[in-house]
Design an enzyme around this catalytic site. Structure first.
Site, short mmCIF file in Angstrom:
data_model
loop_
_atom_site.label_atom_id
_atom_site.label_comp_id
_atom_site.label_asym_id
_atom_site.label_seq_id
_atom_site.Cartn_x
_atom_site.Cartn_y
_atom_site.Cartn_z
CD GLU A 71 7.80 2.31 -5.23
OE1 GLU A 71 7.02 3.38 -5.41
OE2 GLU A 71 9.07 2.39 -5.40
CB THR A 78 1.02 -6.13 -9.14
OG1 THR A 78 -0.39 -5.98 -8.65
CG2 THR A 78 1.96 -7.09 -8.25
N1 CAA Z 1 -3.73 7.40 0.15
C1 CAA Z 1 -4.34 7.41 1.33
N2 CAA Z 1 -4.95 6.60 1.99
C2 CAA Z 1 -5.52 5.85 1.27
C3 CAA Z 1 -5.21 5.44 0.12
C4 CAA Z 1 -4.24 6.36 -0.62
N3 CAA Z 1 -3.59 6.32 -1.90
N4 CAA Z 1 -5.72 4.33 -0.60
C5 CAA Z 1 -6.70 3.88 0.37
N5 CAA Z 1 -6.24 4.73 1.54
C6 CAA Z 1 -7.20 4.63 2.72
C7 CAA Z 1 -8.81 4.24 2.90
O1 CAA Z 1 -9.43 5.59 2.51
C8 CAA Z 1 -8.78 3.39 3.82
O2 CAA Z 1 -9.13 4.40 4.76
P1 CAA Z 1 -10.58 4.38 6.03
O3 CAA Z 1 -10.51 2.76 6.37
O4 CAA Z 1 -10.33 5.28 6.87
O5 CAA Z 1 -11.69 4.67 4.66
C9 CAA Z 1 -7.56 2.77 4.13
O6 CAA Z 1 -6.46 3.35 3.44
C10 CAA Z 1 -7.73 1.35 3.66
O7 CAA Z 1 -7.86 1.37 2.21
P2 CAA Z 1 -8.62 0.17 1.44
O8 CAA Z 1 -9.74 -0.31 2.18
O9 CAA Z 1 -8.79 0.81 0.07
O10 CAA Z 1 -7.43 -0.99 1.71
P3 CAA Z 1 -7.15 -2.39 0.81
O11 CAA Z 1 -6.74 -3.06 2.03
O12 CAA Z 1 -8.45 -2.67 0.26
O13 CAA Z 1 -5.89 -2.08 0.03
C11 CAA Z 1 -4.78 -1.58 -1.69
C12 CAA Z 1 -5.67 -1.18 -0.79
C13 CAA Z 1 -4.77 -0.47 -2.98
C14 CAA Z 1 -5.11 -2.82 -2.48
C15 CAA Z 1 -3.32 -1.38 -0.93
O14 CAA Z 1 -3.23 -2.33 -0.08
C16 CAA Z 1 -2.15 -1.21 -1.97
O15 CAA Z 1 -1.85 -0.57 -2.54
N6 CAA Z 1 -1.54 -2.60 -2.12
C17 CAA Z 1 -0.40 -2.58 -2.75
C18 CAA Z 1 0.93 -2.44 -1.82
C19 CAA Z 1 2.09 -1.88 -2.55
O16 CAA Z 1 2.22 -1.09 -3.31
N7 CAA Z 1 3.26 -2.53 -2.17
C20 CAA Z 1 4.55 -2.11 -2.71
C21 CAA Z 1 5.44 -2.54 -1.64
S1 CAA Z 1 6.73 -1.22 -1.33
C22 CAA Z 1 7.74 -1.55 -2.50
O17 CAA Z 1 7.58 -2.17 -3.37
C23 CAA Z 1 8.83 -0.72 -2.12
C24 CAA Z 1 10.24 -1.23 -2.65
O18 CAA Z 1 11.11 -1.33 -2.02
C25 CAA Z 1 10.42 -0.90 -4.21
#
Ligand code: CAA
Length: 381
Positions: free
Chosen positions: A363, A365
């Site tokens: 969820e 790193t």
């Molecule tokens: N809530 C809603 N929208 C959001 C947001 C949030 N928390 N954070 C960003 N956004 C929106 C942004 O506003 C943007 O929208 P616009 O283009 O319209 O402005 C869009 O989402 C993209 O945002 P970013 O440009 O910031 O995206 P990014 O590619 O730079 O990535 C990141 C951001 C924070 C690195 C994200 O990719 C991330 O959280 N990565 C980690 C993924 C993760 O947590 N994976 C876990 C897998 S699930 C898991 O582990 C489940 C399980 O089984 C336990």
């Protein structure tokens, strides 16, 4: 902020503590050893209302707040972190996403059964080439009349094998980044959808994690959740809440590490006295206690903000980053305090250390949490 617990919250905590000790503790070491899913116990968790805690009663949930959810999660995670992640994914990723963004039909058809524990859910975002860079996915859903045809491979799916329903993130349009991502509700019975082998993991071995394969899998259009292209923001927003759950899982592991350490420091004698009388052990216990309490406060702050419908993404990331480090440190110190006895399976404390590690990975790193926190700070939030 006032963190006095209400009578109802105290009752939930007590119920979860009793359930964890009576139903999860017996057999937890064996389930870890055999990597066995706690199917019976998950069923009981559903009956106790622990699988859809924050979902209104109208959709068969328990209608409770996020603090109540954290209280129950901590008690379950203290005893069995595998059961805690099964619960966390169903509550804060699957049910929460369906409740906030699902159509009324989708809620009636799926949420009511998921929140009551009749069905188990999974949340599938990652792919072999897209972990932290979550939007870089390839799985593609092409619309064909009244259904979509899905092709691709997902991985690291918690509950992947035991779940009945998967919330699947995939592309519906290529070349436009996250704006091409949509979410689908996929049932296990849908044709041309299969699961891979259960991953052989370091920790949380009782939970199942696997790959998912889609080869021309047909999913009805009515199973698309939200608008085409709106899926990534929904997924990230949902993960903010999920991070409170994982932080609490980490807190449970840390709190148990502290409790086991205190107990052992009082009973284990060396050089003619209890080892708790040595300054080196006292320092470890004191540091663990400070960090456990600080983690709990960060978690309650994030939970409170979420319940008040205020922005909480930064605070959830802070809570997860900190609590997962505390879990890793406290469980490592616990093994150290137990010495040789901590290094063998029977004592059950080496499992805490193995279970703790994943909380720094899934969820988002610890590094991704720092990125979320730093971006918020730089944006003046
Ligand atoms: N809530 C809603 N929208 C959001 C947001 C949030 N928390 N954070 C960003 N956004 C929106 C942004 O506003 C943007 O929208 P616009 O283009 O319209 O402005 C869009 O989402 C993209 O945002 P970013 O440009 O910031 O995206 P990014 O590619 O730079 O990535 C990141 C951001 C924070 C690195 C994200 O990719 C991330 O959280 N990565 C980690 C993924 C993760 O947590 N994976 C876990 C897998 S699930 C898991 O582990 C489940 C399980 O089984 C336990």
């Amino acid at each position: 902020m006032d963190f006095n617990l209400t009578e109802e919250q105290l009752l939930i905590q007590k119920t979860a503590r009793e359930f964890a000790n009576d139903q999860l503790r017996p057999g937890v070491i064996e389930r870890d050893e055999k990597a066995e899913f706690p199917a019976e116990q998950v069923k009981m968790m559903g009956e106790l209302g622990f699988m859809g805690m924050m979902i209104p009663e109208a959709y068969s949930g328990a209608g409770l707040d996020t603090i109540s959810y954290c209280l129950a999660m901590e008690e379950i995670a203290k005893v069995d972190a595998s059961a805690a992640v099964i619960m966390s994914v169903n509550n804060s990723l699957v049910c929460q996403l369906l409740y906030q963004f699902g159509s009324e039909n989708q809620k009636q058809k799926y949420l009511t059964k998921l929140a009551s524990g009749q069905l188990l859910g999974a949340f599938s975002l990652s792919e072999p080439q897209s972990g932290s860079d979550a939007s870089n996915m390839r799985t593609f859903a092409k619309q064909d009349g009244d259904h979509y045809v899905i092709n691709g491979t997902k991985n690291w799916v918690t509950n992947g094998i035991s779940s009945d329903v998967v919330l699947l993130m995939c592309l519906t349009e290529k070349g436009i980044g996250h704006k091409g991502i949509s979410i689908f509700i996929v049932e296990k019975g849908f044709e041309e959808f299969s699961t891979g082998k259960k991953e052989n993991k370091l920790g949380i071995r009782g939970s199942d994690t696997c790959e998912l394969y889609f080869e021309d899998c047909k999913v009805p259009v009515e199973n698309r959740l939200g608008d085409e292209g709106g899926g990534f923001k929904i997924a990230l927003g949902t993960l903010d809440g999920g991070r409170i759950g994982v932080a609490t899982q980490a807190l449970g592991i840390a709190a148990e590490s502290l409790a086991r350490s205190v107990e052992y420091a009082n009973e284990r004698k060396q050089f003619g006295t209890a080892i708790g009388n040595f300054g080196s052990i006292q320092t470890k216990l004191a540091q663990m206690a400070i960090h456990v309490d600080a983690a709990r406060l960060l978690i309650y702050r994030a939970a409170r903000l979420k319940d008040e419908d205020k922005p909480f993404a930064k605070e959830a990331a802070m809570a997860k980053n900190f609590a997962s480090k505390v879990a890793m440190d406290a469980s490592t110190q616990c093994v150290q305090i137990f010495g040789g006895y901590g290094y063998i399976r029977e004592t059950g404390v080496e499992r805490l250390m193995r279970d703790a590690k994943i909380t720094q990975i899934y969820e988002g790193t610890s590094e991704i949490q720092e990125l979320v926190i730093a971006r918020a700070l730089l944006a003046g939030k």
